[in-house]
Design an enzyme around this catalytic site. Structure first.
Site, PDB file in Angstrom:
ATOM      1  CG  ASP A  56      44.451  21.833  37.244  1.00 22.94           C
ATOM      2  OD1 ASP A  56      43.564  22.205  38.026  1.00 22.94           O
ATOM      3  OD2 ASP A  56      45.220  22.609  36.652  1.00 22.94           O
ATOM      4  CD  GLN A 108      44.596  29.790  36.344  1.00 23.89           C
ATOM      5  OE1 GLN A 108      44.958  29.144  37.330  1.00 23.89           O
ATOM      6  NE2 GLN A 108      43.323  29.984  36.060  1.00 23.89           N
ATOM      7  CE  LYS A 163      43.759  28.307  40.825  1.00 22.62           C
ATOM      8  NZ  LYS A 163      44.009  28.098  39.398  1.00 22.62           N
TER       9      LYS A 163
HETATM   10  N1  GUN Z   1      41.238  27.930  34.472  1.00 20.88           N
HETATM   11  C1  GUN Z   1      39.958  27.925  34.928  1.00 20.88           C
HETATM   12  N2  GUN Z   1      39.764  26.895  35.781  1.00 20.88           N
HETATM   13  C2  GUN Z   1      40.937  26.248  35.884  1.00 20.88           C
HETATM   14  C3  GUN Z   1      41.370  25.098  36.614  1.00 20.88           C
HETATM   15  O1  GUN Z   1      40.623  24.449  37.361  1.00 20.88           O
HETATM   16  N3  GUN Z   1      42.671  24.755  36.449  1.00 20.88           N
HETATM   17  C4  GUN Z   1      43.505  25.422  35.616  1.00 20.88           C
HETATM   18  N4  GUN Z   1      44.751  24.990  35.502  1.00 20.88           N
HETATM   19  N5  GUN Z   1      43.145  26.485  34.932  1.00 20.88           N
HETATM   20  C5  GUN Z   1      41.875  26.890  35.060  1.00 20.88           C
END
Ligand code: GUN
Length: 283
Positions: free
Chosen positions: A116, A93, A49
């Site tokens: 998100d 996360q 990311k």
């Molecule tokens: N863990 C796995 N996929 C995601 C996601 O799309 N967002 C977040 N915050 N954690 C994740």
């Protein structure tokens, strides 16, 4: 001939366009990612990311906390980030360690910075047919990919395997809004294969080997959200790619399908929140 839904190609196209748009912004948007502990998969995702953000002109800050951080400390930090006008987007996360209540953490994020789209405000807007600040990244990425390949959802039967808050639940709503008929299957579903056999589109988001050729009807579209290492250390998805690609009309590869689209959506969402915050300020 089965068509491969190429997430990397679409990612490159969307991000090239976004990079140009970002260069016209007055300043760079800032995304803050909170990472707790040292889950190896989470570390890889978070670093990807960051790399992607920096390549296209988004500031990204990773706040890495030890596994034993307290819920209070995380809540205090999120409160601080909510107040900080230099921070446009906040991502925690997942998964979080067991001693931390994930819902308390997510609920504390200001919905206008919730990149998100996981806060009750944003999910509530989505589920009531209103427009959330942003749509959750993986479902959004899947819809962008289907759209790119002109795969129509209206009137189609979509079977989603997996009912997570991250993928299955929000995706079901987003596809419902596109007039698909949705069946959500999960670990307690009986006769999964009988249900998937009736699907025009199958989305699997489970994280284990589950979808085989004999569970599908000919010419269905198969979206594989799963990603994990098999016993030989090879990266694979939920779907038996080799078998299924003999009968599917379209299929996503793993890696290179949904994964790059999730990151793409995160970048789009960061830019959208930045713009929404500017508009709110001007009003
Ligand atoms: N863990 C796995 N996929 C995601 C996601 O799309 N967002 C977040 N915050 N954690 C994740």
């Amino acid at each position: 001939m089965t068509i491969i839904l190429d997430g990397k190609k679409l990612r490159d196209k969307i991000l090239a366009d976004l990079k140009i748009r970002l260069s016209n912004f007055e300043k760079k948007p800032t995304l803050v990612v909170i990472l707790v502990g040292d889950n190896p998969a989470s570390k890889i995702y978070v670093n990807n990311k960051k790399k992607t953000a920096e390549n296209i002109g988004i500031n990204s800050i990773i706040l890495n906390y030890p596994e034993n951080v307290s819920e209070y400390e995380l809540l205090s930090k999120i409160n601080e980030l909510n107040q900080d006008s230099d921070v446009n987007a906040i991502l925690v996360q997942l998964p979080l360690p067991k001693h931390i209540n994930k819902d308390n953490i997510i609920n504390s994020i200001d919905p206008i910075k919730d990149v998100d789209g996981f806060t009750p405000t944003n999910l509530g807007l989505l589920f009531s047919g209103q427009t959330p600040n942003v749509y959750p990244c993986t479902p959004k990425g899947i819809l962008l990919l289907l759209d790119e390949y002109n795969i129509e959802l209206d009137g189609k039967h979509v079977v989603i395997v997996g009912r997570s808050n991250i993928v299955g639940k929000p995706l079901s709503q987003m596809m419902l809004q596109k007039n698909a008929t949705i069946t959500v299957c999960h670990s307690h579903t009986k006769n999964l294969a009988q249900i998937t056999k009736t699907a025009d589109v199958v989305v699997s988001a489970v994280g284990e080997k589950i979808i085989e050729e004999n569970m599908l009807k000919s010419n269905c579209v198969v979206i594989d959200v799963g990603i994990f290492k098999d016993d030989n250390g090879k990266t694979r998805g939920d779907v038996d790619f080799e078998g299924v690609s003999k009968i599917a009309s379209h299929i996503t590869p793993v890696p290179g399908g949904v994964g790059p689209m999730t990151i793409t959506s995160l970048m789009l969402n960061t830019a959208e929140l930045y713009s929404a915050q500017l508009n709110r300020f001007i009003k």
